[in-house]
Design a protein around this motif. Sequence first.
Motif, PDB file in Angstrom:
ATOM      1  N   ALA A   1       2.972   1.593 -10.590  1.00 54.27           N
ATOM      2  CA  ALA A   1       2.436   0.291 -11.014  1.00 54.27           C
ATOM      3  C   ALA A   1       1.057   0.045 -10.392  1.00 54.27           C
ATOM      4  CB  ALA A   1       3.411  -0.820 -10.617  1.00 54.27           C
ATOM      5  N   ILE A   2       0.937   0.325  -9.107  1.00 55.82           N
ATOM      6  CA  ILE A   2      -0.351   0.065  -8.440  1.00 55.82           C
ATOM      7  C   ILE A   2      -1.446   0.953  -9.020  1.00 55.82           C
ATOM      8  CG2 ILE A   2      -1.597   0.211  -6.229  1.00 55.82           C
ATOM      9  CD1 ILE A   2       1.100  -0.569  -4.866  1.00 55.82           C
TER      10      ILE A   2
ATOM     11  N   TYR B   1      16.306  -6.302  -7.626  1.00 56.70           N
ATOM     12  CA  TYR B   1      16.461  -6.976  -6.329  1.00 56.70           C
ATOM     13  C   TYR B   1      15.226  -7.822  -6.022  1.00 56.70           C
ATOM     14  CZ  TYR B   1      20.467  -3.917  -5.492  1.00 56.70           C
ATOM     15  OH  TYR B   1      21.668  -3.278  -5.590  1.00 56.70           O
ATOM     16  N   SER B   2      15.418  -8.806  -5.140  1.00 53.58           N
ATOM     17  CA  SER B   2      14.291  -9.711  -4.869  1.00 53.58           C
ATOM     18  C   SER B   2      13.245  -9.066  -3.956  1.00 53.58           C
ATOM     19  CB  SER B   2      14.794 -11.019  -4.267  1.00 53.58           C
ATOM     20  OG  SER B   2      15.532 -10.716  -3.109  1.00 53.58           O
ATOM     21  N   THR B   3      13.631  -8.010  -3.231  1.00 52.05           N
ATOM     22  CA  THR B   3      12.610  -7.316  -2.433  1.00 52.05           C
ATOM     23  C   THR B   3      12.205  -6.037  -3.141  1.00 52.05           C
ATOM     24  OG1 THR B   3      14.295  -6.177  -1.134  1.00 52.05           O
ATOM     25  CG2 THR B   3      13.391  -8.199  -0.189  1.00 52.05           C
ATOM     26  N   LEU B   4      10.932  -5.699  -3.015  1.00 57.06           N
ATOM     27  CA  LEU B   4      10.434  -4.465  -3.633  1.00 57.06           C
ATOM     28  C   LEU B   4      10.625  -3.304  -2.663  1.00 57.06           C
ATOM     29  CD1 LEU B   4       7.040  -5.779  -5.107  1.00 57.06           C
ATOM     30  CD2 LEU B   4       9.268  -5.615  -6.245  1.00 57.06           C
ATOM     31  N   GLY B   5      10.439  -2.083  -3.164  1.00 53.21           N
ATOM     32  CA  GLY B   5      10.467  -0.912  -2.271  1.00 53.21           C
ATOM     33  C   GLY B   5      11.636   0.026  -2.494  1.00 53.21           C
ATOM     34  N   GLY B   6      12.650  -0.444  -3.265  1.00 52.11           N
ATOM     35  CA  GLY B   6      13.746   0.451  -3.629  1.00 52.11           C
ATOM     36  C   GLY B   6      14.565   0.939  -2.443  1.00 52.11           C
ATOM     37  N   THR B   7      15.231   2.046  -2.661  1.00 52.81           N
ATOM     38  CA  THR B   7      16.099   2.643  -1.637  1.00 52.81           C
ATOM     39  C   THR B   7      15.297   2.941  -0.378  1.00 52.81           C
ATOM     40  OG1 THR B   7      17.346   3.706  -3.414  1.00 52.81           O
ATOM     41  CG2 THR B   7      17.668   4.581  -1.196  1.00 52.81           C
ATOM     42  N   CYS B   8      14.164   3.582  -0.552  1.00 53.69           N
ATOM     43  CA  CYS B   8      13.381   4.066   0.586  1.00 53.69           C
ATOM     44  C   CYS B   8      13.053   2.944   1.568  1.00 53.69           C
ATOM     45  CB  CYS B   8      12.109   4.728   0.075  1.00 53.69           C
ATOM     46  SG  CYS B   8      11.060   5.340   1.376  1.00 53.69           S
ATOM     47  N   THR B   9      12.475   1.876   1.055  1.00 54.40           N
ATOM     48  CA  THR B   9      12.007   0.815   1.948  1.00 54.40           C
ATOM     49  C   THR B   9      13.154  -0.050   2.478  1.00 54.40           C
ATOM     50  OG1 THR B   9      10.060   0.762   0.554  1.00 54.40           O
ATOM     51  CG2 THR B   9      10.264  -1.017   2.142  1.00 54.40           C
ATOM     52  N   ASN B  10      14.136  -0.314   1.630  1.00 55.26           N
ATOM     53  CA  ASN B  10      15.172  -1.278   2.006  1.00 55.26           C
ATOM     54  C   ASN B  10      16.369  -0.666   2.717  1.00 55.26           C
ATOM     55  OD1 ASN B  10      14.294  -3.984   0.726  1.00 55.26           O
ATOM     56  ND2 ASN B  10      13.892  -2.464  -0.868  1.00 55.26           N
TER      57      ASN B  10
ATOM     58  N   LYS C   1       8.416  -6.218   7.099  1.00 61.06           N
ATOM     59  CA  LYS C   1       6.958  -5.991   7.134  1.00 61.06           C
ATOM     60  C   LYS C   1       6.544  -5.109   5.957  1.00 61.06           C
ATOM     61  CE  LYS C   1       4.815  -7.526  10.973  1.00 61.06           C
ATOM     62  NZ  LYS C   1       5.669  -7.605  12.161  1.00 61.06           N
ATOM     63  N   ASN C   2       7.360  -4.090   5.677  1.00 62.62           N
ATOM     64  CA  ASN C   2       7.038  -3.171   4.582  1.00 62.62           C
ATOM     65  C   ASN C   2       7.201  -3.826   3.215  1.00 62.62           C
ATOM     66  OD1 ASN C   2       6.495  -0.169   5.500  1.00 62.62           O
ATOM     67  ND2 ASN C   2       7.931  -1.060   6.939  1.00 62.62           N
ATOM     68  N   THR C   3       8.260  -4.624   3.048  1.00 65.50           N
ATOM     69  CA  THR C   3       8.433  -5.252   1.727  1.00 65.50           C
ATOM     70  C   THR C   3       7.364  -6.329   1.512  1.00 65.50           C
ATOM     71  OG1 THR C   3      10.098  -6.779   2.592  1.00 65.50           O
ATOM     72  CG2 THR C   3      10.918  -4.775   1.571  1.00 65.50           C
TER      73      THR C   3
ATOM     74  N   LEU D   1       4.307  -4.743   0.289  1.00 65.84           N
ATOM     75  CA  LEU D   1       4.351  -4.453  -1.151  1.00 65.84           C
ATOM     76  C   LEU D   1       4.088  -5.719  -1.971  1.00 65.84           C
ATOM     77  CD1 LEU D   1       7.365  -1.962  -1.250  1.00 65.84           C
ATOM     78  CD2 LEU D   1       4.933  -1.445  -1.561  1.00 65.84           C
ATOM     79  N   ASP D   2       4.633  -6.849  -1.508  1.00 68.72           N
ATOM     80  CA  ASP D   2       4.352  -8.129  -2.210  1.00 68.72           C
ATOM     81  C   ASP D   2       2.841  -8.354  -2.284  1.00 68.72           C
ATOM     82  OD1 ASP D   2       7.057  -8.548  -2.321  1.00 68.72           O
ATOM     83  OD2 ASP D   2       7.123  -9.940  -0.635  1.00 68.72           O
ATOM     84  N   TYR D   3       2.199  -8.108  -1.135  1.00 70.95           N
ATOM     85  CA  TYR D   3       0.742  -8.287  -1.060  1.00 70.95           C
ATOM     86  C   TYR D   3       0.028  -7.357  -2.055  1.00 70.95           C
ATOM     87  CZ  TYR D   3      -3.913  -7.147   0.671  1.00 70.95           C
ATOM     88  OH  TYR D   3      -5.241  -6.873   0.735  1.00 70.95           O
TER      89      TYR D   3
END
Length: 467
Positions: free
Chosen positions: A19-20, A35-44, A94-96, A99-101
Motif C-alpha cells: 500500500a505504501i 483488525y483495528s491495528t495494522l501490521g498483521g501477524t508480524c507486528t501484532n 509503538k510499531n502499530t 504504521l498509522d502514521y
Amino acid sequence: MEQYDLAVIGSGPGGYVAAIRAAQLGYKTALIEKYSTLGGTCTNVGCIPTKALLDSTHHYFDALHNFKAHGIETTTVQLNFTQLNKRKAEVVLKNTQGLDYLMKKNSITRLLGTGSFTDNSTLQVRGNDGAITTVKAAKYIIATGSKPATIPGVAIDKKRIITSTEALSLPEQPKNLVIIGGGVIGVEMASVFSRIGTNVTILEYADQIIPTMDRELGSSLRKILEKEGVKILTQQSVYKADNLGSTAKVWYRNSSNAEQEIEADYVLVAVGRKPYVQGLGLENTGVQLSQRGTVVTNAALETTVPGIYAIGDVIGGAMLAHKAEEEAMYVVESMFGHPHQVKYDCIPGVVYTWPEVASVGLTEEELKRDGIPYRVGKFPFAANARARAGMDTDGFAKVLIDTKYGEILGAHVIGARAADLVTQAIAGKTFEITADEMARAFYPHPTYSEVMKEAWVIGSGRPSVNI
Ligand code: FAD
Ligand code: NAD
C-alpha cells in the motif's frame, strides 16, 4: 461505491508495504484490514512481540548467569512477569502507531473490516458494525497471511492447548510447557520460557530441531538449548492432546514406538502455519487455490484472475516477513511499470535464540543431495577476539563455496549476532560476489564480523592466519 487504483487486503508486512509503495508512486490506494491495528501477524503476534520477549528474557538470563563473571554482583534478580508483558505490548504499540502514521503520511484510505470478493472485480468490506462498503479497484492484492496449523488429534482451544499467539500473552508464568514442534516458533518460545525458569519440553517429529536448516546448525543449537535446561525429544509422534482443566496432556509415541504421555500447564502447538483465505469470497472469483490451500500465482505473482495479485504467507514458500515485503515491492513496482526481481534463492532464515542462528542459500545436505561440488570455509566464534571479550564464544560461521567459480552457495551461522552477520553473505550471494572478494574487504577489528571474514578466507582456499 468507492473507486481505487489499488486495493490491498491485509495489512501485514506484505500488505502495508504494498500500500505504501503504491501510494508513493501516486496511485489511489486502499488498505483493508479486519483488525483495528495494522501490521498483521508480524507486528501484532509474530516477529515483534517474540523479539521483545526474547530480548527481555535474554537480559534476565544474563543477569542471573553471566553478570558475575563480568564482575557485576547483584543481591537479587527478580522477574516481573507483568512488566515483561507490558513492555512487549508497548513495543507492539509503538510499531502499530508507526504504521498509522505512515498510512496518513501517504494518504492511504484505511478500511476497517473483512474484505470479501463478490466477483472478479468487486470487493465488499464488512465492518465490525455490519456496515458494508463496496470497493472497486483497477487492481487488487491479496495479502491475507496465514494462521497456525495443527495435527490430527490435537485441537487448539486457545486455553491450555495454545498457539504462539496465546503464548505471547499468558496470564501467568507457566511452571511447565510442552511444545509440539521444534521449528522456529518452537525453539524461540522454548528460549523465552526456559530462561525465566519454566520447564520446557520440545516434542519434535523429525530427527533434529530446526530440521529445514543446515544440519550442523540444528545439532549445535540443540546442545546449547539443552545446556540451558530445555528438554528436547526428537522422532516423537504426537497423536492426541487434551485440556484437563488446569493442565493439558499430550500423548505420543517415542522413537522406539513406545506410548508416552506428558502433562503441563500449557501445550504450545508449533507445527507450521497454513494460508488464510477464510471469508475472502474467493469462491465468487476465478482465483484458484493449490491442494495445500495456497493462492496460486504465476511468476508475476498474479493469480488466475488477471488484475488480482497475491503475496506473502498466503501464497506459501518461506513464511517470512521479509519475503512478504519483497514480494510487495516486486508486485507494486512491476504493476506500475518499474519491474525488478525477487531473488528467492537469497531469502535468509533467522532463529532469534541466543546465540542466533542465521542462514542463506543451500545447506550442505542439499548440495550433497544434488551432487554439487563445494568447498567449506568454517570459523569458530571461540577464536574471535570480540566474542571472547563479550564471553559469547558459542558457535561458528560456515560458508559453502562453489569449487569452480568461487561463488557463494550458502552461508550458515550460529553465534552472537548471527542475524546481522548473515546480511553481508546475503549481499554477496545476491550480487554474485566470490568468497575471495568477500575475504578481501575490510572488516573492523575487533568485531564479530571477523568470524565471517575468516570463513570467507578459508572458503576461498587460503588458510586463516587466526586459527
Ligand atoms: P500477515 O502478517 O499474516 O497479515 C495478514 C493480515 O491480513 C492480517 O492482519 C489479517 O487480519 C488480515 N486479513 C486476513 N484476511 C482478511 C480479510 N478477508 N479482510 C481484511 N483483512 C484480512 N517472520 C520473520 O521474517 N521474522 C520473524 O522474526 C518472525 N517471527 C514470527 C514469530 C511468530 C510467533 C509468528 C507466528 C510468525 C513470525 N514470522 C516471522 C512470520 C511473519 O509473521 C509472517 O511471515 C508475516 O507476517 C507474513 O506477512 P503477510 O503480510 O503475508 O501476512
Ligand atoms: P516450522 O515449519 O518452522 O516448524 C514446525 C516444526 O514442527 C518442524 O520442525 C516440524 O518437523 C515439526 N512438526 C510437524 N509435525 C509435527 C508433529 N506431528 N509432531 C511434532 N513435530 C511436528 O513452523 P513454526 O515453527 O510453527 O513456524 C511457522 C512459520 O512462522 C514458519 O514458516 C516460520 O518461518 C515463521 N516464523 C519465523 C520466525 C523467524 O523468522 N524467526 C519465527 C517464528 C515463526
